[in-house]
Design a protein around this motif. Structure first.
Motif, PDB file in Angstrom:
ATOM      1  N   ASP A 385       0.831  -1.212   0.000  1.00  0.00           N
ATOM      2  CA  ASP A 385       0.000   0.000   0.000  1.00  0.00           C
ATOM      3  C   ASP A 385       0.864   1.260   0.000  1.00  0.00           C
ATOM      4  O   ASP A 385       0.543   2.252  -0.669  1.00  0.00           O
ATOM      5  N   ASN A 386       1.986   1.208   0.729  1.00  0.00           N
ATOM      6  CA  ASN A 386       2.891   2.363   0.779  1.00  0.00           C
ATOM      7  C   ASN A 386       3.520   2.641  -0.577  1.00  0.00           C
ATOM      8  O   ASN A 386       3.682   3.802  -0.971  1.00  0.00           O
ATOM      9  N   GLU A 389       0.916   4.283  -2.837  1.00  0.00           N
ATOM     10  CA  GLU A 389       0.711   5.682  -2.438  1.00  0.00           C
ATOM     11  C   GLU A 389       1.860   6.568  -2.912  1.00  0.00           C
ATOM     12  O   GLU A 389       1.650   7.686  -3.394  1.00  0.00           O
ATOM     13  N   GLN A 392       1.691   6.956  -6.817  1.00  0.00           N
ATOM     14  CA  GLN A 392       0.578   7.817  -7.200  1.00  0.00           C
ATOM     15  C   GLN A 392       0.848   9.269  -6.820  1.00  0.00           C
ATOM     16  O   GLN A 392       0.439  10.196  -7.538  1.00  0.00           O
TER      17      GLN A 392
END
Length: 508
Positions: A385-386, A389, A392
């Protein structure tokens, strides 16, 4: 019912052919998961599976007249070997019906044990029906792979060894489930002798035979079954085995193909043995169980039955590919990047020193590019997830493909194709020492304005990384690029004339 099975198990005749297998401590996995984990090594039997126990006990207990007439079984694997070996030791003629799709090595193994073989049909169900027909025609005794009291009792001897070998507290025993012979026999003994121990069945998500039967309160027939864990690929649990399992099994855990592959790797890391997919179900189940039961009360040891090691060698590449995904140590992304020089390098710098396991790209137009990449993880889904993020946040479009079965099975190998609008493309194959950050170092050198039009990299855990690169070069740039390659110092080969490239990926 378990009282009568207790006596049957204690009287079972198995050690004429079976050995008492060790209960091995999985030190690496135990340290990693913070729980004592033990492996019951049924892969160490002479036929690399527990199946010879039940087959021998069944045939041994037949009346002499039945023995003289002979026995028959339908199987493509472990049960066939068990019946063949039992027949050989007891002097009982054995006929095995195997599907025509059975790998030749398995057919030859059964034949070497003295059994006669009939190849019939494309599936186990076809072989089974033909075997039942031959029972009537030839007067043979059918040796069922799981749904028979003597077979169940023979498999139950695994439990007698486990409890004798491990007198300390046991929280749960994790047992692979196909037709239910092993879990029924083991549960009948354990629940009678040490009822506080949990009996947990483990099945593939795509073959939830016992899971669905327990939910429905009756046996169900699955319309489709998965074939990866072929040792448990059974459409319907047995009548007798379900009677026992319904009363004695505490829980069923379902696991994915990726989780099974990760468990095969875990077992290899601890034992240097390669389990078959069905044999690794117990470890996959333990890991899933521990994820859900983080606040366990006074936990004891967790024991997994490593039920077999009859795996085809050609499956190992698939296991290796999927193990890191199953362990959540690899993430797969589709990343959209601007189509301009330096984009690759910017993308890799954002990943830092993380190990890139795969990198696929093919030029399509002059606006944007889609890259298929694999990233090695050290902290599972949170780290994934990091990364998303961070990418993006720098303007890269990211699609997470880690749990996308089509992407994992097919698309990762299909990225590319012809690019008719690409001009002056030359293709080079590179070999460089593999280490964390090696790909970033390699790309850092390609910063002189040359446009990369094709890129493929896959880290296979070898000492050397291999990269295929397409670069757009006019005549003046071609000489400069060759000079650069000599400075770079990596081994390389030009592949522009390679027919495989010309046929399937060549530019205009």
């Amino acid at each position: 019912m378990s009282r009568s099975y207790l006596e049957k198990i204690l009287r079972a005749r198995v050690y004429d052919v079976a050995r008492e297998t060790p209960l091995d401590f999985a030190s690496r996995l135990s340290a990693r998961l913070g729980t004592p984990i033990w492996l019951k090594r049924e892969d160490m039997q002479s036929v690399f599976s527990f199946k010879l126990r039940g087959a021998y006990n069944k045939i041994y207990n037949l009346p002499e007249k039945k023995k003289r007439q002979g026995v028959i079984a339908a199987s493509a694997g472990n049960h066939a070997q068990g019946v063949a070996l039992a027949g050989k030791r007891l002097g009982v003629p054995a006929l095995i019906v195997m599907p025509t799709t059975t790998p030749p090595i398995k057919v030859q193994t059964v034949r070497n044990l003295g059994a006669k073989i009939i190849l019939h049909g494309d599936s186990y169900d076809d072989a089974y029906e033909h075997a039942r027909t031959l029972v009537k025609e030839k007067g043979l005794t059918f040796v069922h792979p799981f749904d028979d009291p003597d077979v169940i009792a023979g498999q139950g001897t695994v439990a007698t060894e486990v409890l004798r070998q491990h007198e300390e507290p046991i929280e749960a025993v994790f047992i692979p489930v196909g037709g239910g012979g092993l879990i029924a026999g083991m549960a009948a003994y354990i629940k009678r002798v040490r009822p506080e121990i949990k009996i947990i069945g483990v099945e593939p998500e795509d073959t939830p035979t016992l899971h669905h039967a327990l939910q429905a309160g009756r046996r169900v027939s699955l319309k489709q079954i998965g074939l990866f864990a072929d040792g448990v690929a059974v459409r319907q649990i047995g009548k007798e085995t379900f009677k026992l399992a319904r009363d004695l099994v505490d829980e069923v855990v379902l696991v994915t193909t990726d989780e099974i592959c990760a468990a095969i790797k875990d077992i290899y890391d601890d034992t240097r043995s390669v389990a078959e997919p069905a044999g690794a179900l117990g470890i996959a189940g333990i890991k899933k169980y521990l994820q859900k039961k983080k606040n366990r009360n006074k936990p004891g040891s967790l024991i997994s039955v490593l039920s077999g090691a009859n795996i085809n060698f050609d499956r190992l590449r698939h296991v290796s590919e999927r193990a890191e995904l199953g362990e959540q140590r690899e993430a797969l992304f589709a990343v959209e990047i601007p189509e301009r020089p330096g984009s690759f390098l910017s993308f890799c710098r954002l990943l830092g020193k993380r190990n890139v396991t795969e990198f696929n790209y093919r030029y399509f137009d002059d606006k944007r590019a889609h890259v298929f990449c694999g990233i090695e993880l050290s902290d599972g889904s949170e780290e994934r997830d990091n990364i998303i993020e961070r990418l993006q946040g720098r303007g890269f479009g990211v699609t997470d493909l880690t749990d996308n079965e089509t992407a994992k099975l097919h698309i990762r190998y299909m990225v590319g194709g012809h690019a008719p609008q690409v001009k002056n493309e030359r293709l080079y194959r590179f070999v460089f020492p593999e280490r964390p950050g090696a790909l970033l170092d390699f790309l850092s050198g390609l910063t002189r304005g040359w446009n990369i039009s094709l890129f493929h990299y896959r880290n296979h855990g070898a000492a050397y990384g291999r990269v295929l690169v397409g670069v757009q070069l006019n005549k003046a740039e071609a000489g400069e690029f060759r000079d650069y390659l000599r400075e770079l110092g990596y081994r390389y080969h030009e592949e522009t004339g390679n027919p495989a490239y010309q046929l399937f990926a060549g530019a205009g």
